[in-house]
Design a protein around this motif. Sequence first.
Motif, PDB file in Angstrom:
ATOM      1  N   ARG A  23       0.697  -1.104  -0.094  1.00 38.14           N
ATOM      2  CA  ARG A  23      -0.011  -0.047  -0.030  1.00 38.14           C
ATOM      3  C   ARG A  23       0.760   1.257  -0.181  1.00 38.14           C
ATOM      4  N   GLN A  24       2.152   1.360   0.667  1.00 36.52           N
ATOM      5  CA  GLN A  24       2.977   2.357   0.784  1.00 36.52           C
ATOM      6  C   GLN A  24       3.706   2.382  -0.917  1.00 36.52           C
ATOM      7  N   GLY A  25       3.557   1.477  -1.730  1.00 35.23           N
ATOM      8  CA  GLY A  25       3.973   1.941  -2.989  1.00 35.23           C
ATOM      9  C   GLY A  25       5.063   0.721  -3.305  1.00 35.23           C
ATOM     10  N   ALA A  26       5.530  -0.197  -2.682  1.00 35.67           N
ATOM     11  CA  ALA A  26       6.232  -1.383  -3.014  1.00 35.67           C
ATOM     12  C   ALA A  26       5.665  -2.110  -4.087  1.00 35.67           C
ATOM     13  N   ARG A  27       6.672  -2.620  -4.901  1.00 35.91           N
ATOM     14  CA  ARG A  27       6.131  -3.695  -6.062  1.00 35.91           C
ATOM     15  C   ARG A  27       6.286  -4.864  -5.625  1.00 35.91           C
ATOM     16  N   ASP A  28       6.922  -5.133  -4.574  1.00 33.99           N
ATOM     17  CA  ASP A  28       7.087  -6.607  -4.108  1.00 33.99           C
ATOM     18  C   ASP A  28       7.541  -6.462  -2.827  1.00 33.99           C
ATOM     19  N   TYR A  29       7.343  -7.565  -1.951  1.00 34.07           N
ATOM     20  CA  TYR A  29       7.771  -7.649  -0.720  1.00 34.07           C
ATOM     21  C   TYR A  29       8.339  -9.265  -0.216  1.00 34.07           C
ATOM     22  N   LEU A  30       9.688  -9.179  -0.047  1.00 23.94           N
ATOM     23  CA  LEU A  30      10.316 -10.314   0.239  1.00 23.94           C
ATOM     24  C   LEU A  30      10.549 -10.716   1.929  1.00 23.94           C
ATOM     25  N   THR A  31      10.458 -11.686   2.339  1.00 25.67           N
ATOM     26  CA  THR A  31      10.877 -11.981   3.847  1.00 25.67           C
ATOM     27  C   THR A  31      12.399 -12.570   3.971  1.00 25.67           C
ATOM     28  N   LYS A  32      13.032 -11.985   4.794  1.00 25.85           N
ATOM     29  CA  LYS A  32      14.382 -12.570   5.174  1.00 25.85           C
ATOM     30  C   LYS A  32      14.189 -13.776   5.896  1.00 25.85           C
ATOM     31  N   PRO A  33      15.203 -14.688   5.720  1.00 27.91           N
ATOM     32  CA  PRO A  33      16.272 -14.686   4.702  1.00 27.91           C
ATOM     33  C   PRO A  33      16.000 -14.869   3.204  1.00 27.91           C
ATOM     34  N   VAL A  34      16.520 -14.392   2.313  1.00 27.75           N
ATOM     35  CA  VAL A  34      16.112 -14.413   0.830  1.00 27.75           C
ATOM     36  C   VAL A  34      17.130 -15.016   0.262  1.00 27.75           C
ATOM     37  N   GLY A  35      16.869 -16.141  -0.365  1.00 26.59           N
ATOM     38  CA  GLY A  35      17.814 -16.905  -1.081  1.00 26.59           C
ATOM     39  C   GLY A  35      18.152 -16.017  -2.408  1.00 26.59           C
ATOM     40  N   GLU A  36      19.527 -16.267  -2.998  1.00 28.65           N
ATOM     41  CA  GLU A  36      20.198 -15.818  -3.950  1.00 28.65           C
ATOM     42  C   GLU A  36      18.928 -15.736  -5.483  1.00 28.65           C
ATOM     43  N   LYS A  37      18.401 -16.773  -5.465  1.00 28.00           N
ATOM     44  CA  LYS A  37      17.577 -17.030  -6.825  1.00 28.00           C
ATOM     45  C   LYS A  37      16.362 -16.070  -6.654  1.00 28.00           C
ATOM     46  N   ASP A  38      15.482 -16.155  -5.398  1.00 24.31           N
ATOM     47  CA  ASP A  38      14.331 -15.144  -5.225  1.00 24.31           C
ATOM     48  C   ASP A  38      14.727 -13.821  -5.330  1.00 24.31           C
ATOM     49  N   LEU A  39      16.213 -13.360  -4.973  1.00 25.90           N
ATOM     50  CA  LEU A  39      16.265 -11.821  -4.971  1.00 25.90           C
ATOM     51  C   LEU A  39      16.568 -11.553  -6.423  1.00 25.90           C
ATOM     52  N   THR A  40      17.350 -12.304  -7.237  1.00 26.21           N
ATOM     53  CA  THR A  40      17.735 -11.963  -8.355  1.00 26.21           C
ATOM     54  C   THR A  40      16.546 -11.916  -9.309  1.00 26.21           C
ATOM     55  N   GLU A  41      15.522 -12.844  -8.803  1.00 26.48           N
ATOM     56  CA  GLU A  41      14.268 -12.737  -9.808  1.00 26.48           C
ATOM     57  C   GLU A  41      13.271 -11.810  -9.282  1.00 26.48           C
TER      58      GLU A  41
END
Length: 120
Positions: free
Chosen positions: A95-113
């Motif tokens: 709602r604040q304007g983020a396009r995506d929301y990831l929860t730590k810990p984030v793997g390399e594949k999820d981050l780059t994707e």
Amino acid sequence: MATVLIVEDSPTDQHHFKTVLEKGGYQVETLDDGSRCLERTRELKPDAVLMDVVMPGMNGFEATRQLARDSETANIPVIMITTKDQETDKVWGLRQGARDYLTKPVGEKDLTEAIRKAIG
């Protein structure tokens, strides 16, 4: 080469995200607080911003809201990346304007994707 601005106060997470993104071919700049984020995003015009939520000073929700409301930065995608894993946190972040929301810990594949998806 696409540029990503990482706004993260944890030196460990900041280093991890920077390493992963540089390995993926991105140019990376880092900040450790949200209060300088708006000014630096205006100057740098990154292709995406990776935003922590819990930081001293201005938190990531407020920084994301300011970026989304500023005509100079509104089109720059913000990806929130945080330990706050409640559904209400995710909804609020989007709602604040983020396009995506990831929860730590984030793997390399999820981050780059997530970055690739945000940049297009």
